[in-house]
Write a protein that holds these residues in place. Structure first.
Motif, PDB file in Angstrom:
ATOM      1  N   THR B 169       0.845  -1.189   0.000  1.00 14.10           N
ATOM      2  CA  THR B 169       0.000   0.000   0.000  1.00 14.10           C
ATOM      3  C   THR B 169       0.883   1.242   0.000  1.00 14.10           C
ATOM      4  N   ALA B 170       0.727   2.080  -1.006  1.00 17.29           N
ATOM      5  CA  ALA B 170       1.423   3.368  -0.998  1.00 17.29           C
ATOM      6  C   ALA B 170       0.719   4.253   0.021  1.00 17.29           C
ATOM      7  N   VAL B 171       1.438   4.643   1.056  1.00 16.11           N
ATOM      8  CA  VAL B 171       0.792   5.362   2.160  1.00 16.11           C
ATOM      9  C   VAL B 171       1.153   6.841   2.209  1.00 16.11           C
ATOM     10  N   GLY B 172       2.254   7.220   1.567  1.00 19.97           N
ATOM     11  CA  GLY B 172       2.660   8.622   1.652  1.00 19.97           C
ATOM     12  C   GLY B 172       3.311   9.085   0.358  1.00 19.97           C
ATOM     13  N   TYR B 173       2.983  10.298  -0.038  1.00 22.29           N
ATOM     14  CA  TYR B 173       3.563  10.885  -1.251  1.00 22.29           C
ATOM     15  C   TYR B 173       4.206  12.192  -0.825  1.00 22.29           C
ATOM     16  N   TYR B 174       5.538  12.222  -0.860  1.00 25.60           N
ATOM     17  CA  TYR B 174       6.279  13.353  -0.318  1.00 25.60           C
ATOM     18  C   TYR B 174       6.979  14.118  -1.439  1.00 25.60           C
ATOM     19  N   ASP B 175       7.778  15.110  -1.018  1.00 27.67           N
ATOM     20  CA  ASP B 175       8.427  15.992  -1.979  1.00 27.67           C
ATOM     21  C   ASP B 175       9.303  15.219  -2.963  1.00 27.67           C
ATOM     22  N   HIS B 176       9.400  15.768  -4.148  1.00 31.11           N
ATOM     23  CA  HIS B 176      10.292  15.262  -5.184  1.00 31.11           C
ATOM     24  C   HIS B 176      10.016  13.786  -5.487  1.00 31.11           C
ATOM     25  N   ASN B 177       8.725  13.500  -5.638  1.00 32.15           N
ATOM     26  CA  ASN B 177       8.301  12.152  -6.045  1.00 32.15           C
ATOM     27  C   ASN B 177       8.894  11.054  -5.173  1.00 32.15           C
ATOM     28  N   TYR B 178       8.767  11.237  -3.887  1.00 34.40           N
ATOM     29  CA  TYR B 178       9.221  10.258  -2.911  1.00 34.40           C
ATOM     30  C   TYR B 178       7.971   9.610  -2.333  1.00 34.40           C
ATOM     31  N   VAL B 179       7.782   8.347  -2.665  1.00 29.24           N
ATOM     32  CA  VAL B 179       6.563   7.653  -2.256  1.00 29.24           C
ATOM     33  C   VAL B 179       6.950   6.541  -1.288  1.00 29.24           C
ATOM     34  N   VAL B 180       6.247   6.485  -0.186  1.00 25.39           N
ATOM     35  CA  VAL B 180       6.508   5.458   0.832  1.00 25.39           C
ATOM     36  C   VAL B 180       5.371   4.451   0.789  1.00 25.39           C
ATOM     37  N   ALA B 181       5.730   3.177   0.754  1.00 20.94           N
ATOM     38  CA  ALA B 181       4.724   2.125   0.626  1.00 20.94           C
ATOM     39  C   ALA B 181       5.016   1.030   1.646  1.00 20.94           C
ATOM     40  N   VAL B 182       3.966   0.401   2.133  1.00 20.76           N
ATOM     41  CA  VAL B 182       4.098  -0.686   3.107  1.00 20.76           C
ATOM     42  C   VAL B 182       3.765  -2.003   2.421  1.00 20.76           C
ATOM     43  N   GLU B 183       4.732  -2.905   2.406  1.00 24.93           N
ATOM     44  CA  GLU B 183       4.482  -4.238   1.851  1.00 24.93           C
ATOM     45  C   GLU B 183       4.246  -5.204   3.009  1.00 24.93           C
ATOM     46  N   ARG B 184       3.116  -5.901   2.959  1.00 20.41           N
ATOM     47  CA  ARG B 184       2.822  -6.883   4.005  1.00 20.41           C
ATOM     48  C   ARG B 184       3.443  -8.206   3.592  1.00 20.41           C
ATOM     49  N   ARG B 185       4.479  -8.615   4.317  1.00 23.22           N
ATOM     50  CA  ARG B 185       5.167  -9.864   4.020  1.00 23.22           C
ATOM     51  C   ARG B 185       4.976 -10.824   5.165  1.00 23.22           C
ATOM     52  N   ALA B 186       5.218 -12.095   4.914  1.00 24.22           N
ATOM     53  CA  ALA B 186       4.919 -13.114   5.924  1.00 24.22           C
ATOM     54  C   ALA B 186       5.679 -12.838   7.224  1.00 24.22           C
ATOM     55  N   ARG B 187       6.925 -12.369   7.128  1.00 18.03           N
ATOM     56  CA  ARG B 187       7.736 -12.202   8.332  1.00 18.03           C
ATOM     57  C   ARG B 187       7.507 -10.861   9.004  1.00 18.03           C
ATOM     58  N   GLY B 188       6.863  -9.934   8.294  1.00 23.08           N
ATOM     59  CA  GLY B 188       6.669  -8.594   8.845  1.00 23.08           C
ATOM     60  C   GLY B 188       6.650  -7.603   7.708  1.00 23.08           C
ATOM     61  N   GLU B 189       6.228  -6.390   7.988  1.00 19.91           N
ATOM     62  CA  GLU B 189       6.097  -5.420   6.905  1.00 19.91           C
ATOM     63  C   GLU B 189       7.460  -4.890   6.458  1.00 19.91           C
TER      64      GLU B 189
END
Ligand SMILES: [Zn+2]
Lengths: 79, 1035
Positions: B169-189
Motif C-alpha cells: 500500500t502506498a501510504v505517503g507521497y512526499y516531496d520530489h516524487n518520494y513515495v513510501v509504501a508498506v508491503e505486508r510480508r509473511a515475516r513482517g512489513e
C-alpha cells in the motif's frame, strides 16, 4: 525527503546533506559598524518563493554548493 | 482455514479477508462504536472500513477488511479504539527498502495495469505497487467480460515489464516524487522508500454512503462491497436485500447479488427515472429509515410508506476518486459537478492520475487512460496497445444526494461511522458559526478516525453544503495527510530498534573496556567508559579511587574519541590563524598549543590542541562531540571564504587509538611503552615507536598532572591499552576526567559553554590574540553585548556544607530571591580537596561573595571562589622523575582488525546467496589536490587509494580510519537496498559512491558482478557488522 542535485555526485536524498542557509552572504572586511556586523552574523532573508541557499554534501563528496529552491513548492533549480 | 473471533472458533476459505470470513460465518455485529457504543457491522470490503476494526496479536487495531485470513488467526473485536495487548509477543521482523524507478504506478486495477504495460514496454524502469494479494483492482470484484472472457483472464494474460509489488500500500507521497509504501510480508512489513522520476496514480475510487436515519445498523453496507463479497469471495452479505442506488453502480450490484442468490427486494433510486432491472425499481424515492432487532441488527428498510423485511441494505451513494496521494503530493483538487465528487485539479509534482481516481470509472475508459498515462510518463508511445472490448453499461450522472431529512424521533443519521458523528453534530457546528470544513472537522472529530474519513469525508462536505446552502466545491475538503492507511510503529521502526536503534561508535579499546566491567555513557554516538567499578563500587567510590590514582600515582584513559584532523598545505598555519583565536603560524615544529575556536558570533564553538608536525603539516584535535561539526565548519571556510588558501583537511579520528597516561608516575609507563618519548617536554610531540610500532606521543595535560597522549594506529590500540594496564596503571573514565579538569578550572565546551559564552567570559582573554588582523568571531568580541562588563563569567563555588553536592543547573541568587545571577555548570566530589566543589557562570560577582544556589526545593548557601581549585601554580605538571631505568616493552604488539571478533558470526550467517566477511588490514591513503591516477575518486579533488601501493609524499595514511566489509553473492544487492538509499541498480550505479548505509557514512564499491566492498569508519564497524548480520538473518 528532498532530492538534491550535488554537482559532483548527482541527485541524492536530503539527509546526505547539511543545510547551509542563505547563499551569497559575504563576510564583511575592514571597518564595519556594529549594525553592519550584526546584519552579517544574525540577519537572513526568509522569502516566500525562490531562494538561493547553500548545501553541504556531508555524507558524500563534502562539497559546498548553491541551489535555488522554492520555499513553498520545494522545487529546486540550478542557479 | 480455522480462526477465532472473540474466542469463537470459525472456518474460512483461502483468499478470504477476515471480513469475508466473518460474513461467511454469519457474523453481523463486529464491534461497538467508539463513542455511543452502537453495534456496528462490516461496512466495506477495503481499506476505507470505518466499523470492522479488530485486534490481531500485537496489532492493536486493524481493519478486518484488509486482514488476510490465515490458519490459526485470532481476532478480537474492538469498541472503535485500539487496545494494546501487553502480553502479545511481536514476532514480526519489519525492515525498510529503497527503490528507484523511471515510472512508479500506484494501483493494479485496469488503469494501473495499462499504465504499467505502456511505460514498461517503452523501456522505462517501472515499479507497480498494489495493495491486494492479486492484481486486477475492481476487476477482482466484478463479473465483467473483457473481449468476451472473464476480466481476470485479461489480467492474467498481461506480461508486465515491471517490478510488481503486491500486498503493498502506498501510504505517503512526499516531496520530489518520494513515495513510501508498506508491503505486508509473511515475516513482517517492509517499508519501501521509492524515488520515482514520474508517478502514475491509479488508485481507483471509493464508494460513498449518505446520511439517512439508521444508516449505521449492522446490515447496512456499501453496494460495491456487497457485490465484492458475492463475486470475489462467494459470500452473501445478506439473504434479502434492498439497494439504495444514487449511482448506476447500484444496479450492477443488484444484478450481481441476484446472481449470487440474494433476494433483492427493490432498487431505490432517488433520480427521477430508474434503469430497467429484474427487480422492482422505486425511482424518485429514498430510504427514509431502518428497523432493527433487539441486538440492533438490520431487520427492515423503510422507503417512505413502504417497508421491506431485509437483512441487507446495499448503499450506492456514488463514488469518490481516491485523491489522497494526489492531494498529499501537493496537488489541488476541484469539485466536478457532473461526477458530484472532488477530482484531481492542478498537479504539483511530476505525477498524473489515471482511471477512476480522476473520475474515469468505466473499465475501457480507464484502460485507455492508463495507456496514455504510461506512455506520457515514459515519454514514448508504444504501438499495439489495444483496449479490450467490454460489456459494461454507460453510467448516468449520479444523484448529488448527501442527506435524507430525518423525521423527529427517528434514529440518528450518521456522517462518520468511526467517529460517531451524526448530521445533528454537524448542524450544531455550523449553527455555532463554523464555516470552514477544517473547523468542523476539529469540532466534531469527523474524519479523524482510523479510516481518516474515507467513507465520510464527502458526506460531511455534502451535509455541510446543504446546511450552509453552499456548493460542495465552495466548502472544499480537509487536507489529506499521510499515511493513507494506518502504519504501525513497528513498521516505521523496521530494524532500527534495540541495539540497532541508533548507530553506535566504539573505539579500538572497546572490548577491553567491556571485559573490565566498565560502565559506559553515551557521548554523541560514542560509547565511552564513564568509570571502571571494582568489587561492587558505586560511581562515587570508583571515581574517588580513579582520581586518587591520577593525582598520586598513574592512571590511564581511552582518549581515542577526540576528533583528529590532519591539516596540510603551504597555508595551513595561516588557515589555523584564521579559525582559532590564537596564533599557529608561529608555532615551532614539534610543539603543541591549546586553542579556542569561535563562531562568527564570537561564542566559543570548540577547543583542543593543535600540534605542528612539520612546516606545512598540523594535527588538530577537537572535542569528542564536535569532531564532525568542526571538520564541517573548517571545510565551509576553506571552500566558501578562502578557496585561495593552499590547505587540505583529512579526518584521522578513527585512524589513531589514543591512550592518555596521567599522573606523577606517568613517566614510568612511557619509559616502558615509548621509551624514546620519556624526555618529552611539556606541550611537545614526538613521532616515536610505541610498543615497537610507529606511533605519536604528545605531552598534553587536561588534569594538571604529568600526562602523555599516546597514539598508535587503530589495530594496535588494544595491545597498547593492555600493555599499559599490565604495568599496574589504573583505568579511569570520563567522570574522573571531568573531576580532574574541573579541579583545575578547565571549562568543557558544551558543559560550561552553551553557545552564549565568549572566551573572555571563561576568563580566557589571554587566548584571544590582539596581534592578528582577524579571525573568525573577532569582530563580535567588540559588539556592545559581548563587550559589556556585566556578562556572566566563569567562577568557582564552594558550598557551606562540604558534603553537599550543588545540583548542576541550579540557579544562583543573591539571597534565594530573584534576580538570577547565573547557574551552576559543573559539580563534583573531589578526592583531592576532600569536599565538593562547583563551577558556575555568574554575573556581577567576585570571590568572597555569598550566594544561594536554588534548585527545586533545595537552597544551598555557597561562596564564590576563583575557578582553579587545585595546584593553581602548575607545580605538578612535570610529575616525578624516573626512579630507575626501566626495561622497554618486549612483548609483541598484537594487531587486531576492527571486526576481527565477528569472523565466526560472519561465517555463520553467510549463505551461498550472500557472504559477509571483513577484509582486514587494508592499507589506505587519502589524497587531496592532484589526481593520483589510481583509487576511488571521492570528491572534486579527493581520492582514496588502497591496497599494495607505494605511498607518495602528501598522502595521508588512513589505514585505520576505515574498515572494509565485503558482501558478495547474488543476494548482496537485496541486502544493501534495505539500508542504502541511493540507486544501486547496476545500470545506474557508477561503481562506487560515498553515501549512507544503515545511517552511517560509507564508501560503497561494487566489484562486478555481485561483490560489494563497504568502507566504513572503524568506530562504526561493530555497529555496521551487527546491522549486516541482522540483515542477513532476516533475508
Ligand atoms: Zn556530492
Amino acid at each position: 525527503m528532498l532530492l538534491i542535485d550535488c554537482p559532483h555526485c548527482g541527485p541524492r536524498d536530503e539527509n546526505e546533506f547539511h543545510y547551509g542557509g542563505q547563499a551569497g552572504i559575504a563576510c564583511p572586511t575592514g571597518d564595519v559598524t556594529d549594525e553592519q556586523w550584526a546584519a552579517y552574523v544574525f540577519m537572513r532573508d526568509n522569502p516566500k518563493g525562490w531562494f538561493h541557499e547553500r548545501w553541504f554534501h556531508v555524507h558524500g563528496c563534502r562539497t559546498w554548493f548553491t541551489v535555488e529552491r522554492h520555499t513553498v513548492t520545494h522545487e529546486i533549480r540550478k542557479p | 482455514m480455522r480462526f477465532t473471533f472473540d474466542g469463537r472458533p470459525m472456518t474460512g476459505e483461502p483468499g478470504d479477508t477476515l471480513a469475508a470470513a466473518l460474513l461467511r460465518n454469519g457474523v453481523r455485529v463486529v464491534g461497538r462504536s467508539v463513542d455511543l457504543g452502537r453495534p456496528r457491522g462490516i461496512f466495506t470490503a477495503g481499506p476505507e472500513e470505518p466499523n470492522a476494526l479488530v485486534r490481531v496479536g500485537a496489532d492493536p487495531m486493524l481493519a478486518a477488511t484488509t486482514v488476510e485470513l490465515h490458519d490459526g488467526l485470532e481476532a478480537h473485536s474492538l469498541r472503535g479504539k485500539g487496545r494494546v495487548d501487553l502480553d502479545a509477543v511481536d514476532e514480526r521482523r519489519c525492515d525498510k527498502g529503497y527503490l528507484h524507478c523511471d515510472v512508479l504506478v500506484v494501483g493494479g486495477g485496469p488503469a494501473g495495469l495499462a499504465a504499467t504495460l505502456a511505460a514498461g514496454r517503452s523501456g522505462a524502469r517501472v515499479i507497480l505497487v498494489d495493495d491486494q494479494p492479486r492484481l486486477g483492482g475492481d476487476l477482482l470484484n466484478s463479473r465483467l467480460l473483457l473481449d468476451g472472457a472473464p476480466a481476470l483472464d485479461w489480467v492474467a494474460g498481461l506480461d508486465l515489464p515491471a517490478r510488481v509489488l503486491t500486498r503493498t500500500t502506498a501510504v505517503g507521497y512526499y516531496d520530489h516524487n518520494y513515495v513510501v509504501a508498506v508491503e505486508r510480508r509473511a515475516r513482517g512489513e517492509r517499508l519501501w522508500h521509492i524515488r520515482a522520476r514520474r508517478v502514475v496514480l491509479a488508485t481507483g475510487a471509493h464508494e460513498r454512503s449518505l446520511a439517512f436515519p439508521g444508516n449505521d445498523r449492522p446490515g447496512v453496507m456499501l453496494a460495491a462491497s456487497a457485490r465484492a463479497y458475492a463475486n470475489r469471495y462467494g459470500v452473501r452479505a445478506g439473504r434479502r436485500a434492498v439497494v439504495f442506488a444514487c449511482a448506476d453502480s447500484g444496479y450492477e450490484a443488484a444484478r450481481d447479488l441476484v446472481a449470487a442468490g440474494v433476494d433483492v427486494l427493490a432498487v431505490v433510486d432517488p433520480r427521477p427515472s430508474g434503469l430497467p432491472a429484474d427487480v422492482e425499481v422505486l425511482a424518485g424515492q429514498v430510504v427514509t429509515g431502518t428497523t432493527a432487532d433487539e441486538e440492533g441488527v438490520l431487520t427492515g428498510v423503510q422507503v417512505g410508506v413502504r417497508h421491506f423485511d431485509a437483512d441487507l441494505l446495499a448503499v450506492a451513494g456514488g463514488w469518490n476518486p481516491a485523491v489522497h496521494l494526489f492531494s498529499q503530493s501537493g496537488g489541488r483538487t476541484r469539485f466536478d459537478e457532473e461526477l458530484a465528487a472532488f477530482v484531481p485539479g492542478t498537479s504539483a509534482q511530476a505525477e498524473r492520475s489515471a482511471g477512476a481516481c480522476r473520475g474515469l470509472y468505466a473499465t475501457r475508459e480507464a484502460i485507455a487512460d492508463g495507456y496514455a498515462a504510461g506512455a506520457e510518463a515514459a515519454g514514448r508511445t508504444v504501438p499495439d496497445l489495444r483496449v479490450p472490448e467490454c460489456d459494461e453499461r454507460i453510467s448516468r450522472r449520479p444523484a448529488a444526494l448527501w442527506l435524507v431529512e430525518r423525521a423527529p424521533g427517528s434514529e440518528p443519521a450518521f456522517a462518520d461511522l468511526h467517529r460517531d458523528v451524526a448530521v445533528a453534530d454537524l448542524a450544531m457546528a455550523t449553527a455555532t458559526g463554523m464555516r470552514s470544513v477544517e473547523h468542523v472537522k476539529r469540532y466534531t472529530t469527523a474524519g479523524t478516525g482510523a479510516d481518516q474519513g474515507k467513507t465520510s469525508g464527502a458526506v460531511v462536505v455534502g451535509v455541510m453544503s446543504a446546511l450552509l446552502g453552499a456548493a460542495p466545491g465552495q466548502v472544499g475538503t480537509t487536507t489529506f495527510r499521510p499515511p493513507y492507511t494506518p502504519v504501525s510503529f513497528a513498521t516505521l521502526a523496521g530494524r532500527d530498534r534495540g541495539a540497532l536503534s541508533d548507530p553506535v561508535r566504539t573505539t579500538a579499546l572497546h572490548d577491553a573496556h567491556v571485559a573490565l566491567g566498565a560502565v559506559f555513557e553515551d557521548v554523541g554516538q560514542w560509547k565511552r567508559p564513564r568509570y571502571f567499578p571494582r568489587d561492587g563500587e558505586d560511581m562515587e567510590a570508583a571515581v574517588r579511587r580513579e582520581c586518587h590514582a591520577a593525582r598520586t600515582a598513574v592512571a590511564a584513559m581511552d582518549a581515542s574519541t577526540l576528533g583528529k584532523i590532519d591539516i596540510r598545505g603551504a597555508d595551513a598555519g595561516e588557515f589555523l590563524d584564521r579559525v582559532y583565536t590564537n596564533m599557529y603560524s608561529t608555532l615551532a615544529v614539534g610543539a603543541c598549543r591549546y586553542g579556542v575556536m569561535c563562531g562568527a558570533d564570537g561564542m566559543v564553538f570548540d577547543d583542543g590542541t593543535t600540534t605542528r608536525l612539520a612546516d606545512d603539516h598540523y594535527l588538530t584535535t577537537t572535542t569528542t562531540g564536535n569532531a564532525a561539526p568542526v571538520l564541517d565548519w573548517l571545510e565551509e571556510w576553506r571552500q566558501t571564504e578562502w578557496p585561495d588558501l593552499d590547505v587540505s583537511l583529512v579526518s584521522v579520528t578513527d585512524h589513531w587509538a589514543t591512550v592518555a597516561v596521567v599522573g606523577p608516575r606517568a613517566r614510568e609507563v612511557i619509559a616502558v611503552v615509548a621509551p624514546e618519548a620519556v624526555e618529552l617536554a611539556f606541550m611537545r610531540y614526538a613521532s616515536v615507536p610505541v610498543l615497537g610500532v610507529a606511533g605519536r606521543v604528545f605531552r598534553i595535560s587536561f588534569s594538571g598532572e604529568l600526562a602523555y597522549e599516546v597514539n598508535v594506529p587503530w589495530r594496535y590500540g588494544r595491545a597498547l591499552w593492555e600493555a599499559v594496564l599490565e604495568l599496574g596503571v589504573v583505568p579511569y573514565g570520563t567522570e574522573t576526567m571531568h573531576v580532574l579538569r574541573a579541579e583545575k578550572g578547565f571549562a568543557i565546551v558544551g558543559q560550561e559553554t552553551d553557545g552564549t559564552v565568549t572566551p573572555q567570559d571563561l576568563g580566557m582573554g589571554w587566548i584571544v590574540s590582539k596581534r592578528k588582523p582577524d579571525f573568525v568571531g573577532r569582530r563580535s568580541h567588540s559588539r556592545p553585548d559581548t563587550a559589556r562588563p556585566d556578562r556572566k563569567r566563569l567562577v568557582g563555588l564552594l558550598a557551606d556544607d562540604p558534603e553537599a553536592l550543588v545540583e548542576e543547573g541550579a540557579q544562583l541568587t543573591a539571597a534565594g530571591v530573584a534576580p538570577m545571577l547565573g547557574h551552576v555548570t559543573s559539580s563534583y566530589h573531589s578526592a583531592a580537596l576532600d569536599r565538593t566543589f562547583s563551577l558556575a557562570l555568574a554575573r556581577n560577582v567576585t570571590p568572597g561573595d555569598r550566594l544561594t544556589a536554588v534548585s527545586g526545593d533545595m537552597r544551598q548557601p555557597v561562596t564564590v571562589v576563583e575557578p582553579v581549585f587545585y595546584d593553581p601554580d602548575n607545580t605538578r605538571r612535570d610529575g616525578d622523575p624516573l626512579p630507575e631505568a626501566r626495561v622497554a616493552y618486549r612483548g609483541d604488539c598484537r594487531a587486531e582488525s576492527p571486526a576481527a571478533a565477528f569472523a565466526d558470526r560472519f561465517e555463520a550467517v553467510s549463505t551461498p546467496r550472500v557472504r559477509l566477511r571483513e577484509v582486514p588490514f587494508v592499507s589506505m591513503w587519502e589524497v587531496r589536490g592532484t589526481d593520483p591516477g589510481t583509487g576511488l575518486r571521492l570528491g572534486p579533488d579527493w581520492w582514496l587509494v588502497s591496497g599494495d601501493v607505494p605511498p607518495r609524499p602528501g598522502w595521508v595514511d588512513v589505514s585505520g580510519q576505515r574498515t572494509v566489509l565485503e558482501l558478495a553473492g547474488p543476494a548482496a544487492y537485496d541486502v544493501l537496498i534495505t539500508g542504502c538509499p541511493i540507486d544501486l541498480d547496476p545500470s545506474v550505479f557508477p561503481g562506487h559512491a560515498q553515501t549512507l548505509l544503515a545511517r552511517t557514512s560509507v564508501i560503497l564499491e561494487r566489484l562486478p558482478p555481485e561483490t560489494y566492498r563497504i568502507y566504513v569508519r572503524s568506530s562504526f564497524a561493530k555497529y555496521l557488522a551487527e546491522w549486516l548480520i541482522d540483515a542477513l538473518e532476516a533475508s
